[in-house]
Design a protein around this motif. Structure first.
Motif, PDB file in Angstrom:
ATOM      1  N   LEU A 173       0.936  -1.568  -0.152  1.00 52.97           N
ATOM      2  CA  LEU A 173       0.336  -0.574   0.156  1.00 52.97           C
ATOM      3  C   LEU A 173       1.585   0.848   0.257  1.00 52.97           C
ATOM      4  N   VAL A 174       0.759   1.865  -1.021  1.00 54.52           N
ATOM      5  CA  VAL A 174       0.847   3.385  -0.980  1.00 54.52           C
ATOM      6  C   VAL A 174       0.273   4.772  -0.794  1.00 54.52           C
ATOM      7  N   VAL A 175       0.722   5.156   0.371  1.00 57.52           N
ATOM      8  CA  VAL A 175      -0.096   5.898   0.676  1.00 57.52           C
ATOM      9  C   VAL A 175       0.229   7.591   0.296  1.00 57.52           C
ATOM     10  N   GLU A 176      -0.049   7.697  -0.709  1.00 58.00           N
ATOM     11  CA  GLU A 176      -0.417   9.797  -1.253  1.00 58.00           C
ATOM     12  C   GLU A 176      -1.212  10.762  -1.113  1.00 58.00           C
ATOM     13  N   LEU A 177      -1.691  11.181  -0.134  1.00 56.52           N
ATOM     14  CA  LEU A 177      -2.798  12.296  -0.404  1.00 56.52           C
ATOM     15  C   LEU A 177      -2.907  13.729   0.137  1.00 56.52           C
ATOM     16  N   HIS A 178      -1.490  13.612  -1.071  1.00 57.78           N
ATOM     17  CA  HIS A 178      -1.443  15.448  -1.682  1.00 57.78           C
ATOM     18  C   HIS A 178      -1.745  15.472  -2.308  1.00 57.78           C
ATOM     19  N   HIS A 179      -1.323  16.456  -3.395  1.00 59.28           N
ATOM     20  CA  HIS A 179      -1.786  16.669  -4.281  1.00 59.28           C
ATOM     21  C   HIS A 179      -1.785  16.154  -6.477  1.00 59.28           C
TER      22      HIS A 179
END
Length: 361
Positions: free
Chosen positions: A6-12
């Motif tokens: 799981l790669v968590v990337e919650l930015h823009h």
């Protein structure tokens, strides 16, 4: 069957682009899933091998509207929702306790990231960033996660240099996970679309290098004044050396009336347009990172952001900036009466870098 990552990337959007070399490298060893915001999901669908995407708009997207307790509850709930996928590992390149909580609540046994220390946190000296850092550190220490999921990270990394580029953070995660980031360009697969107007067809000569200009910015703190854009594109050396065309995002009007314009209604059309160009001139923005992902030279105008951290890949030397503001980098929350950082950048400053594009490979 490959283990699940799981790669968590919650930015823009631009941040999503910067995660692509890691995702590409990880796909050789893992079945990759990405947790991202809905507007960033199309970025991952541009990859030749499309990862599983889980779209989610975190309530802290506007941190001023979401308190600490609400953030903890939302992160815990999202993590429990993801637990059904049985991830073997999870990673995040940002020092963010909420992302750590998502990974822990998902029951992932191997959780790699950057704990919330001053050295890991961008612009930690700003008052509002310092408050966020303190809240995050308290969350790391105090939150109780159901099950044996404490500490929140099983592998805590530390930036080797506080000025290092964000891509190097992904490289550090890759090293910890046994993954080599894949920087071979293009990072994404772009197919020509009958609906996309080829940029070169809008130009006059077809013989000069075609430089695309993206003169709009998402935030005022990144918007170089329109009159300076017009002055740049009117300079005789620039007009004599290049064909120019303006890329106009959906819902906006062209800022430079005397050069051809192409409207881009979505991420795919923006990619197709950038493929046609030989180079791009723009703000610190998503198009800058996307053009770099396609291997294009990019001249980037930086205002509130920090090019050492976020310049487009392989284009740090082409970033244009004037370090005149005592609050820089303000991370898009300007504390001055005007945008000193942008006002200080002259037309000649940008033109100097644009003219170098004539000899760029």
């Amino acid at each position: 069957m490959k283990p699940r990552l799981l790669v968590v990337e919650l930015h823009h959007l631009g941040d999503a682009v910067m995660s692509l070399p890691f995702v590409r490298g990880a796909q050789d060893k893992f079945d990759v899933h990405v947790l991202c915001r809905p507007h960033a999901a199309p970025v991952y669908r541009l990859l030749p091998r499309v990862p599983h995407t889980h779209e989610w708009e975190p309530p802290w997207a506007d941190e001023r509207e979401c308190g600490a307790i609400s953030s903890i509850r939302a992160a815990s709930s999202k993590g429990r929702d993801l637990a059904k996928h049985g991830f073997d590992a999870a990673v995040c390149a940002w020092a963010d306790a909420r992302a750590e909580l998502i990974m822990a609540a998902a029951g992932v046994t191997r959780r790699i990231g950057f704990p919330m220390t001053r050295g890991n946190y961008y612009a930690a000296d700003l008052p509002w960033r310092s408050r966020n850092l303190l809240s995050g550190r308290l969350l790391e220490k105090l939150v109780t996660v159901v099950g044996p999921a404490r500490p929140l990270l099983t592998t805590g990394l530390h930036r080797e240099n506080s000025r290092q580029h964000h891509l190097h953070c992904w490289e550090q995660i890759g090293k910890a996970a046994g993954i080599a980031c894949d920087y071979a360009v293009p990072w994404i697969a772009v197919e020509n679309s009958a609906e996309a107007l080829p940029l070169r067809n809008t130009t006059v000569s077809g013989r000069k290098k075609l430089v695309a200009v993206h003169a709009h910015a998402r935030l005022p703190s990144k918007q170089w004044p329109a009159n300076k854009w017009r002055a740049l594109c009117s300079l005789a050396p620039v007009r004599e050396s290049f064909d120019l065309c303006e890329i106009v995002p959906a819902g906006r009007e062209p800022l430079i009336p005397d050069i051809p314009a192409v409207a881009t209604t979505d991420t795919t059309k923006l990619c197709v347009t950038l493929v046609e160009a030989d180079a791009l001139v723009c703000h610190d923005s998503f198009p800058a990172h996307l053009a770099a992902a396609l291997g294009r030279p990019v001249v980037t105008i930086f205002g509130s952001g920090e090019p050492d951290w976020f310049a487009p890949w392989n284009n740090r030397d082409r970033a244009v900036q004037r370090r005149v503001c005592p609050l820089h980098p303000c991370i898009d929350r300007c504390g001055m009466d005007s945008y000193l950082c942008l006002d200080a950048i002259g037309v000649d400053d940008v033109a100097t870098e644009v003219m170098k594009l004539s000899t760029a490979p």
